[in-house]
Design a protein around this motif. Structure first.
Motif, PDB file in Angstrom:
ATOM      1  N   SER A 178     -17.015   7.638 -50.818  1.00  0.00           N
ATOM      2  CA  SER A 178     -15.686   7.478 -51.398  1.00  0.00           C
ATOM      3  C   SER A 178     -14.753   6.868 -50.373  1.00  0.00           C
ATOM      4  CB  SER A 178     -15.131   8.839 -51.845  1.00  0.00           C
ATOM      5  OG  SER A 178     -13.760   8.742 -52.174  1.00  0.00           O
ATOM      6  N   ALA A 179     -13.932   5.925 -50.817  1.00  0.00           N
ATOM      7  CA  ALA A 179     -12.952   5.310 -49.925  1.00  0.00           C
ATOM      8  C   ALA A 179     -11.987   6.347 -49.368  1.00  0.00           C
ATOM      9  CB  ALA A 179     -12.183   4.223 -50.671  1.00  0.00           C
ATOM     10  N   ALA A 180     -11.717   7.396 -50.129  1.00  0.00           N
ATOM     11  CA  ALA A 180     -10.787   8.431 -49.685  1.00  0.00           C
ATOM     12  C   ALA A 180     -11.356   9.287 -48.561  1.00  0.00           C
ATOM     13  CB  ALA A 180     -10.399   9.325 -50.868  1.00  0.00           C
ATOM     14  N   CYS A 237     -18.112   5.658 -46.725  1.00  0.00           N
ATOM     15  CA  CYS A 237     -18.010   4.773 -47.890  1.00  0.00           C
ATOM     16  C   CYS A 237     -18.521   3.393 -47.527  1.00  0.00           C
ATOM     17  CB  CYS A 237     -16.575   4.692 -48.408  1.00  0.00           C
ATOM     18  SG  CYS A 237     -15.431   3.826 -47.303  1.00  0.00           S
ATOM     19  N   GLU A 252      -7.881  -1.461 -49.359  1.00  0.00           N
ATOM     20  CA  GLU A 252      -8.168  -0.455 -50.381  1.00  0.00           C
ATOM     21  C   GLU A 252      -8.557   0.873 -49.740  1.00  0.00           C
ATOM     22  OE1 GLU A 252     -11.576   0.460 -53.784  1.00  0.00           O
ATOM     23  OE2 GLU A 252     -11.406  -1.544 -52.917  1.00  0.00           O
ATOM     24  N   ILE A 253      -9.420   0.813 -48.736  1.00  0.00           N
ATOM     25  CA  ILE A 253      -9.869   2.042 -48.070  1.00  0.00           C
ATOM     26  C   ILE A 253      -8.716   2.706 -47.326  1.00  0.00           C
ATOM     27  CG2 ILE A 253     -11.383   2.926 -46.251  1.00  0.00           C
ATOM     28  CD1 ILE A 253     -13.371   0.680 -47.056  1.00  0.00           C
ATOM     29  N   SER A 256      -6.491   4.403 -49.899  1.00  0.00           N
ATOM     30  CA  SER A 256      -7.105   5.564 -50.551  1.00  0.00           C
ATOM     31  C   SER A 256      -7.181   6.762 -49.620  1.00  0.00           C
ATOM     32  CB  SER A 256      -8.523   5.207 -51.034  1.00  0.00           C
ATOM     33  OG  SER A 256      -8.476   4.235 -52.042  1.00  0.00           O
ATOM     34  N   ALA A 257      -7.468   6.535 -48.317  1.00  0.00           N
ATOM     35  CA  ALA A 257      -7.636   7.632 -47.365  1.00  0.00           C
ATOM     36  C   ALA A 257      -6.359   7.944 -46.599  1.00  0.00           C
ATOM     37  CB  ALA A 257      -8.741   7.272 -46.375  1.00  0.00           C
ATOM     38  N   SER A 258      -5.306   7.148 -46.810  1.00  0.00           N
ATOM     39  CA  SER A 258      -4.045   7.309 -46.082  1.00  0.00           C
ATOM     40  C   SER A 258      -4.278   7.300 -44.569  1.00  0.00           C
ATOM     41  CB  SER A 258      -3.330   8.600 -46.505  1.00  0.00           C
ATOM     42  OG  SER A 258      -2.003   8.628 -46.000  1.00  0.00           O
ATOM     43  N   GLY A 331      -2.231   3.508 -44.417  1.00  0.00           N
ATOM     44  CA  GLY A 331      -2.304   2.553 -45.512  1.00  0.00           C
ATOM     45  C   GLY A 331      -2.271   1.108 -45.087  1.00  0.00           C
TER      46      GLY A 331
END
Length: 357
Positions: A178-180, A237, A252-253, A256-258, A331
């Motif tokens: 997951s990107a998060a 990810c 994007e990553i 998503s993960a801040s 971000g």
């Protein structure tokens, strides 16, 4: 009168047919369409699930019977121009693109569907070559094309050929990319040079008076991803860096993960020919599309094993660690330049190269 097309399913070559181009009858549901499917698509994609010719493919659940396994499903449309380019064509692109969307999510691809929209007047020999290319790409990826659809539209309505593929796969228990999940300290890896596909398509269109030996990096990445997950089971990810390139994937990553992601320009692999095309047009190689380039985020203590596993694979010989994940700027993606400065690597405002996939 029907159009009978004799094919060699291994090579996809046509014997001289009654008509050498697609007609509206080939999309009409009658004898011409039946012959096109039976003589071109079925021999090329031959497998038990397709051979029964039902309105759906029925698949053995296989790995889904394992407790904790999950089904992965994806779809994509392909409108590339030109249809054939150095290193591939729209058929190979359609198979590899869908296989790769499954693979970077940690899934083992099982089966694909294929829907084609063909323009009236399209050359049947060219179509046979594209179908053969799909067959070869699917065989390399170890996946079957089990169902499909054919539509024909009037001249001028489809720019030759459009293909839509969908794919299903199985994610094994314990695999959860997951990107998060990206965390500060993680390493950022790519499996090879960036921008080959985008630069190849641009040159192949003939808009520039350039001659290069560039080829698209179009290729299936499921084997490469399986090697990564064996070597680095903690992989956070992965993404295939298609439209928008590596810059889009990493933004994007980061969002998503801040987290922040910091790249080092000197470690980013770019072929001289790609860099030259970008300098002429004012493009950034990190914004160019790729069709066989994966970006992976892995824990720092597994980065060495991940890099070694990729470099041992034919499609990862040029793998590099190009940066790391940081706490800040959250971000955002930044690039430390070869001159020692730092710049923001943002998303491109629009698509610098339309119709690339």
């Amino acid at each position: 009168m029907s159009t009978v097309i004799a094919t060699d399913p291994g090579a996809g070559h046509l014997a001289p047919p009654a008509h050498r181009t697609i007609t509206m009858a080939h999309g009409g549901g009658g004898r011409a369409m039946r012959d096109l499917v039976a003589d071109l698509f079925l021999p090329a994609f031959d497998n038990p699930a397709l051979a029964v010719l039902e309105d759906q493919a029925q698949l053995d659940p296989g790995g889904l019977a394992v407790p904790g396994a999950r089904l992965a499903f994806t779809t994509d449309g392909f409108v590339v121009r030109p249809l054939v380019f150095p290193g591939g064509d729209i058929g190979k692109l359609a198979v590899c693109g869908t296989v790769n969307d499954l693979a970077v999510g940690g899934a083992t691809p099982l089966a694909l569907s294929c829907a084609v929209v063909i323009e009236e007047g399209f050359d049947l020999v060219l179509l046979a070559g594209i179908v053969a290319s799909m067959r070869a790409a699917a065989a390399e990826a170890g996946v079957s094309i089990v169902t499909g659809d054919t539509k024909v539209v009037e001249r001028g309505a489809a720019d030759g050929l459009f293909i839509t593929t969908a794919g299903v796969g199985v994610v094994a228990p314990g695999v959860a990319l997951s990107a998060a999940a990206a965390r500060p300290g993680d390493a950022v890896l790519v499996n090879g040079p960036l921008g080959d596909h985008g630069a190849t398509i641009l040159v192949a269109r003939g808009d520039l008076a350039l001659e290069t030996e560039l080829q698209s990096d179009c290729r299936p990445l499921n084997g490469l991803m399986q090697a990564l997950l064996r070597a680095a089971p903690g992989t956070r990810c992965a993404r295939d860096a298609t439209r928008g390139g590596v810059a889009a994937v990493l933004n994007e990553i980061a969002g998503s993960a801040s987290v922040g992601i910091r790249l080092v320009e000197e470690t980013v692999p770019v072929r001289p020919a790609v860099r030259g095309v970008c300098e002429i047009l004012g493009l950034d190689p990190l914004h160019l599309a790729n069709e066989g380039t994966a970006v992976a985020i892995v824990p720092a203590d597994e980065a060495g094993a991940a890099l070694a596993a990729w470099r041992a694979h034919p499609y990862g010989a040029g793998a590099r660690i190009i940066g790391s994940v940081a706490e800040a700027p959250r971000g955002r993606v930044t690039l430390r330049t070869s001159l020692g400065g730092e710049r923001l690597l943002d998303l491109p405002l629009g698509d610098p190269l339309p119709r690339i996939c």
